[in-house]
Design a protein around this motif. Structure first.
Motif, mmCIF file in Angstrom:
data_model
loop_
_atom_site.group_PDB
_atom_site.id
_atom_site.type_symbol
_atom_site.label_atom_id
_atom_site.label_comp_id
_atom_site.label_asym_id
_atom_site.label_seq_id
_atom_site.Cartn_x
_atom_site.Cartn_y
_atom_site.Cartn_z
ATOM 1 N N ASP A 22 1.883 -7.568 -2.368
ATOM 2 C CA ASP A 22 0.578 -7.625 -1.708
ATOM 3 C C ASP A 22 0.714 -7.796 -0.201
ATOM 4 N N ASP A 62 -4.718 -10.819 0.302
ATOM 5 C CA ASP A 62 -3.324 -10.468 0.044
ATOM 6 C C ASP A 62 -2.368 -11.616 0.408
ATOM 7 N N THR A 196 -1.166 -10.951 -8.386
ATOM 8 C CA THR A 196 -1.573 -9.938 -7.416
ATOM 9 C C THR A 196 -3.091 -10.025 -7.321
ATOM 10 N N ASP A 197 -3.696 -9.327 -6.361
ATOM 11 C CA ASP A 197 -5.157 -9.318 -6.322
ATOM 12 C C ASP A 197 -5.666 -7.943 -6.750
ATOM 13 N N THR A 199 -7.704 -4.852 -6.267
ATOM 14 C CA THR A 199 -8.402 -4.115 -5.216
ATOM 15 C C THR A 199 -8.526 -2.646 -5.639
#
Ligand code: CO
Ligand code: CO
Length: 316
Positions: A22, A62, A196-197, A199
């Motif tokens: 990220d 992130d 993780t994010d 997106t």
């Protein structure tokens, strides 16, 4: 940064382009590493102040996804000469408000003349090199937690077509401006194995990156938090191009017998400033979920990792 590769032999480079994550991580002194990331995009909501807030929360995310703490940021602006600069002022105020709430100092920025408005931030954070949370560290048996509801891509598309009720706009803005800070602090404290994010690649795309080719996951589809109107908008055919491409890119990995088509569309939906996807050992999952929910009340445990080959098995 995913499209660039490099081979660095610099031992201070802890996370870079060889195994993209990220954000990049660089050790500047023993026990202290910088976490750096940049993100910017075109307007996704009508209100310039909200756009600035969303862009800032998204850019900070992130750093949180790496287990880091953002400390400073720089504004990046593309602005048409003919567009009222008072609107840009509102964008910058929105970003400033989110950064202030996050304890992040905006140090400056740069703007260029651009036919289409764009805004985002370059963010620098810090992390203890021993506590970096990579996206690929999940282990078989780990529980998968998602901290925010999905559907912001579909809703943003619906907004452009004028088909979203104002309460739903507010709800989506609330989701996109919520910081992932609390969730990140909790996952570091509880020793998450990966994160993780969510997106642009959507839940399934980002989950696929966590799996690599040695893990699979069983998703409890009905537990995935979703902004209610997103399913309805999807059933009416509102689907951003990016979300459609996400589905094509991961179709070969996904088994989803009997899963409702509109719900499935949301699972592939490209998100802006989505929640964290966290892998945590089963004995600590309950504690982490309780801690995350103090800040992110809609967080859910949505699945379980297994040994495997990258398959995403969905229970209806
Ligand atoms: Co990310
Ligand atoms: Co990013």
């Amino acid at each position: 940064m995913r499209h660039v590769t490099s081979t660095s032999t610099d031992p201070a480079l802890l996370v870079g382009l060889d195994a993209p994550d990220d954000a990049g991580v660089y050790e500047v002194a023993p026990g202290v590493a910088l976490v750096q990331t940049v993100d910017f995009f075109t307007p996704i909501v009508d209100d310039p102040h909200d756009w600035g807030r969303i862009a800032a929360a998204n850019a900070l995310s992130d750093v949180y996804a790496m287990g880091g703490k953002p400390v400073s940021a720089l504004n990046l602006v593309g602005w048409p000469r003919a567009l009222d600069f008072a609107l840009l002022g509102r964008v910058l105020e929105g970003a400033g408000a989110i950064c202030a709430a996050a304890g992040v100092a905006i140090l400056g920025g740069h703007s260029v003349d651009d036919p289409e408005p764009k805004f985002g931030l370059a963010v620098t954070g810090t992390v203890d090199p021993g506590k970096i949370v990579r996206k690929t560290g999940a282990r078989p048996g780990d529980v998968l937690i998602l901290t925010k509801p999905l559907g912001t891509g579909i809703i943003s598309s619906g907004i452009k077509e004028g088909r979203v009720a104002s309460e739903t706009v507010s709800r989506a803005v609330g989701v996109m401006t919520a910081l992932n800070r609390g969730a990140a602090e909790a996952m570091v404290e509880h020793g998450a194995s990966a994160a993780t994010d969510v997106t642009g690649y959507g839940l399934i795309g980002h989950l696929s990156q966590m799996l690599g080719d040695h893990l699979s996951v069983r998703l409890e589809t009905a537990r995935v938090p979703i902004i209610a109107d997103a399913i309805e908008l999807a059933s009416e055919g509102i689907l951003p191009g990016g979300s459609r491409r996400n589905r094509e890119a991961t179709a070969h990995q996904v088994r989803a017998p009997g899963v409702d088509e509109s719900r499935l569309a949301v699972l592939f939906d490209a998100q802006t400033s989505g929640g964290l996807l966290i892998a945590i050992s089963p004995d600590r999952a309950e504690y982490l979920l309780a801690a995350v929910r103090r800040d992110a009340p809609e967080a859910q445990a949505i699945g379980r990792f297994t040994e495997g080959d990258g398959t995403i098995e969905m229970a209806a």
